[in-house]
Scaffold this motif. Structure first.
Motif, mmCIF file in Angstrom:
data_model
loop_
_atom_site.group_PDB
_atom_site.id
_atom_site.type_symbol
_atom_site.label_atom_id
_atom_site.label_comp_id
_atom_site.label_asym_id
_atom_site.label_seq_id
_atom_site.Cartn_x
_atom_site.Cartn_y
_atom_site.Cartn_z
ATOM 1 N N THR A 252 31.040 32.654 56.381
ATOM 2 C CA THR A 252 30.121 32.252 55.310
ATOM 3 C C THR A 252 30.812 32.303 53.959
ATOM 4 O O THR A 252 30.680 31.394 53.129
ATOM 5 C CB THR A 252 28.883 33.167 55.291
ATOM 6 N N LEU A 253 31.578 33.367 53.725
ATOM 7 C CA LEU A 253 32.269 33.520 52.445
ATOM 8 C C LEU A 253 33.286 32.404 52.234
ATOM 9 O O LEU A 253 33.384 31.839 51.144
ATOM 10 C CB LEU A 253 32.961 34.882 52.385
ATOM 11 N N ARG B 119 24.415 43.812 46.437
ATOM 12 C CA ARG B 119 24.135 42.710 47.349
ATOM 13 C C ARG B 119 24.355 41.389 46.621
ATOM 14 O O ARG B 119 24.206 41.303 45.400
ATOM 15 C CB ARG B 119 22.695 42.766 47.877
ATOM 16 N N VAL B 120 24.703 40.358 47.380
ATOM 17 C CA VAL B 120 24.842 39.016 46.820
ATOM 18 C C VAL B 120 23.458 38.387 46.762
ATOM 19 O O VAL B 120 22.729 38.373 47.762
ATOM 20 C CB VAL B 120 25.783 38.147 47.667
ATOM 21 N N PHE C 152 29.957 41.245 49.125
ATOM 22 C CA PHE C 152 30.435 39.980 49.684
ATOM 23 C C PHE C 152 30.854 40.135 51.145
ATOM 24 O O PHE C 152 30.731 39.195 51.934
ATOM 25 C CB PHE C 152 31.600 39.441 48.857
ATOM 26 N N THR D 162 29.390 41.707 53.437
ATOM 27 C CA THR D 162 28.232 41.605 54.336
ATOM 28 C C THR D 162 27.891 40.158 54.675
ATOM 29 O O THR D 162 27.162 39.906 55.638
ATOM 30 C CB THR D 162 26.998 42.276 53.699
ATOM 31 N N LEU D 163 28.400 39.193 53.891
ATOM 32 C CA LEU D 163 28.136 37.785 54.197
ATOM 33 C C LEU D 163 28.913 37.311 55.412
ATOM 34 O O LEU D 163 28.525 36.335 56.062
ATOM 35 C CB LEU D 163 28.502 36.908 52.993
ATOM 36 N N ILE E 197 22.560 29.691 52.413
ATOM 37 C CA ILE E 197 23.718 30.565 52.614
ATOM 38 C C ILE E 197 23.335 31.725 53.530
ATOM 39 O O ILE E 197 22.359 32.430 53.285
ATOM 40 C CB ILE E 197 24.223 31.126 51.279
ATOM 41 N N GLY E 198 24.107 31.903 54.575
ATOM 42 C CA GLY E 198 23.900 33.036 55.459
ATOM 43 C C GLY E 198 22.738 32.893 56.419
ATOM 44 O O GLY E 198 22.450 33.798 57.199
ATOM 45 N N LEU F 263 21.055 35.351 46.761
ATOM 46 C CA LEU F 263 21.139 34.012 47.331
ATOM 47 C C LEU F 263 20.110 33.087 46.694
ATOM 48 O O LEU F 263 18.910 33.362 46.750
ATOM 49 C CB LEU F 263 20.929 34.059 48.847
#
Length: 290
Positions: A179-180, A262-263, A172, A174-175, A271-272, A265
């Motif tokens: 963004t988070l 990793r999240v 999270f 890295t977002l 997102i991002g 998406l």
């Protein structure tokens, strides 16, 4: 005393007829009021018919994610019925107001096997997916996301079994903070993001490896949002899309958890993503005249 021979025959016929009658299907009502489904989350048994009634003056739809069911436009005081014959999680929404309302209408029906419903207050004291992730020190951000979510809270605590691919805290990070924060403050986006990390059924790491090997080093699983996740193996390590499974086979009463780095998406979530390049407008003072 002489008996009427018709009476025993009639009684027998009635008894046979009553035995032959099928059990009445259960029905549950959902009201559409104020641009929302009430209740938004339902847990029902198989073969339950859900009836949606629109009390708003504007039209709405009841459209299942992935096209499981679609009412088409429902006008004021009209109804839509759908009988859920199979277990699973069925998210749905309204397609008519999605572009005009910042928070689209969303609902979910969780279908459990017949005989599995319990009376409120008598739920088994099991350890749910939500309980397990809350106890993991590497999943604090994911836990916070579940606590802020809407429909996903019910999904994590009810029904199943589900396989959850849970991003760790480093994933999270890295977002980026902005963004988070945007995700955590948008319940609809948060629900979509969380349920994109879940698939129906219990898939251990061994099960996933077997699925991949059986299909030529890649297999596809359907998520609760109706999208798909690609499962593959790279250098002997299981991958979910572009994320690596770093810990596996953490069990709960209603599913199993694999931790990823990793999240994931959802397609089209934005997102991002960086904003598209826009050519700035040049003011008259900035124009250069040759």
């Amino acid at each position: 005393m002489r008996r009427n021979p018709v009476i025993p025959w009639l009684a027998a016929a009635l008894a046979i007829g009553l035995i032959a009658l099928p059990a009445l299907a259960a029905t549950v009502a959902v009201e559409i009021r104020g641009g929302a489904y009430h209740p938004a989350s339902l847990t029902v048994e198989e073969n339950t018919t859900v009836t949606w009634t629109n009390y708003d003056t504007v039209s709405h739809t009841v459209t299942g994610t992935g096209g499981a069911f679609d009412s088409g436009p429902i006008e004021q005081n009209e109804t839509f019925n759908y009988t859920f014959t199979g277990t699973g999680t069925y998210p749905y929404g309204c397609t008519l107001n999605a572009s005009t309302q910042r928070t689209p209408m969303q609902g979910v029906v969780i279908v459990v096997p017949e005989g599995m419903m319990v009376t409120p207050g008598e739920e088994p004291e099991g350890v749910t997916l939500a309980d397990v992730i809350a106890q993991d020190e590497n999943l604090t951000t994911f836990t916070a996301a579940v606590e802020k979510a809407g429909l996903a809270q019910t999904v994590f605590a009810s029904g199943g079994p589900y396989t959850l691919f849970a991003p760790d805290d480093a994933a999270f990070e890295t977002l980026g903070n902005e963004t988070l924060a945007g995700i955590l403050n948008d319940t609809v986006m948060l629900d979509t993001l969380l349920m994109y990390h879940m698939v129906e059924g219990n898939y251990t790491a061994e099960d996933l490896m077997a699925e991949v090997n059986a299909t030529g080093n890649e297999t596809v699983l359907s998520t609760l949002t109706g999208d798909t996740l690609s499962i593959s193996v790279a250098n002997g390590t299981l991958m979910v899309e572009n994320a690596t499974i770093v810990a596996s086979d953490i069990t709960a009463d209603n599913g199993i958890i694999h931790i990823i780095d990793r999240v994931l998406l959802p397609p089209g979530s934005g997102i991002g993503e960086a904003p598209e390049n826009v050519t700035p407008e040049v003011t008259p003072a900035e124009r250069v005249i040759p």
